[in-house]
Design a protein around this motif. Sequence first.
Motif, short mmCIF file in Angstrom:
data_model
loop_
_atom_site.label_atom_id
_atom_site.label_comp_id
_atom_site.label_asym_id
_atom_site.label_seq_id
_atom_site.Cartn_x
_atom_site.Cartn_y
_atom_site.Cartn_z
N UNK A 154 4.86 22.46 47.32
CA UNK A 154 5.84 23.03 48.24
C UNK A 154 5.86 22.30 49.58
N UNK A 155 7.02 22.27 50.18
CA UNK A 155 7.14 21.64 51.49
C UNK A 155 8.51 21.88 52.06
N UNK A 156 8.59 21.91 53.38
CA UNK A 156 9.87 22.17 54.02
C UNK A 156 10.39 20.95 54.78
N UNK A 157 9.71 19.82 54.70
CA UNK A 157 10.13 18.60 55.38
C UNK A 157 10.78 17.67 54.38
N UNK A 158 12.10 17.47 54.49
CA UNK A 158 12.80 16.54 53.61
C UNK A 158 12.74 15.16 54.25
N UNK A 159 11.97 14.26 53.64
CA UNK A 159 11.72 12.93 54.21
C UNK A 159 12.48 11.88 53.40
N UNK A 160 13.22 11.06 54.11
CA UNK A 160 13.95 9.94 53.52
C UNK A 160 13.14 8.67 53.77
N UNK A 161 13.00 7.87 52.74
CA UNK A 161 12.25 6.62 52.86
C UNK A 161 13.12 5.45 52.44
N UNK A 162 12.88 4.30 53.07
CA UNK A 162 13.60 3.08 52.68
C UNK A 162 12.94 2.48 51.44
N UNK A 163 13.45 1.36 50.98
CA UNK A 163 12.94 0.74 49.75
C UNK A 163 11.49 0.29 49.87
N UNK A 164 11.00 0.14 51.09
CA UNK A 164 9.60 -0.25 51.31
C UNK A 164 8.67 0.96 51.42
N UNK A 165 9.23 2.16 51.40
CA UNK A 165 8.43 3.38 51.50
C UNK A 165 8.24 3.89 52.91
N UNK A 166 8.88 3.26 53.88
CA UNK A 166 8.78 3.71 55.27
C UNK A 166 9.71 4.89 55.53
N UNK B 218 10.54 26.04 51.78
CA UNK B 218 10.55 25.15 50.63
C UNK B 218 11.82 25.32 49.78
N UNK B 219 12.25 26.54 49.56
CA UNK B 219 13.42 26.78 48.71
C UNK B 219 14.66 26.12 49.28
N UNK B 220 14.86 26.24 50.58
CA UNK B 220 16.01 25.62 51.23
C UNK B 220 15.91 24.10 51.10
N UNK B 221 14.71 23.56 51.36
CA UNK B 221 14.49 22.12 51.26
C UNK B 221 14.80 21.62 49.84
N UNK B 222 14.35 22.33 48.83
CA UNK B 222 14.57 21.92 47.43
C UNK B 222 16.05 21.92 47.07
N UNK B 223 16.80 22.86 47.60
CA UNK B 223 18.25 22.88 47.31
C UNK B 223 18.91 21.63 47.88
#
Length: 117
Positions: A26-38, A48-53
């Motif tokens: 579970x987690x509530x932080x939606x993290x976007x990463x570039x192709x290098x993983x940054x 968590x439920x809102x994040x998953x949606x």
Amino acid sequence: MTRLFLLAATAAVLAGCASSPPAGPPGKHLVYRDSSGNAIRQFDYPDDAFCRRVESAAGRGARCQAEPAAGLGAQATLRYNPPGVIVHGHYADMARCRADTGTMSAGVELVQACVAK
């Protein structure tokens, strides 16, 4: 691309997004990463439920996680209308923050402009 994501994410949230999210801790932080993983951006959702949606519509480069990403240098505050949810966005730097928040999708309002962390 970000405008397209925000539109898709907003639509998914508004629709209730009936699909099941991928399994993970579970987690509530939606993290976007570039192709290098940054980490390039992160949105802090109420739970968590809102994040998953939102994650289910966001694509492969974004994942909900329990801990916030380190090293993001700028932030802004957004409101999703409806349902009127305040979301804190964190960005790699001021340039990324300004680019991502320069034009908002329908249903997303910039509440507080970009500031350095």
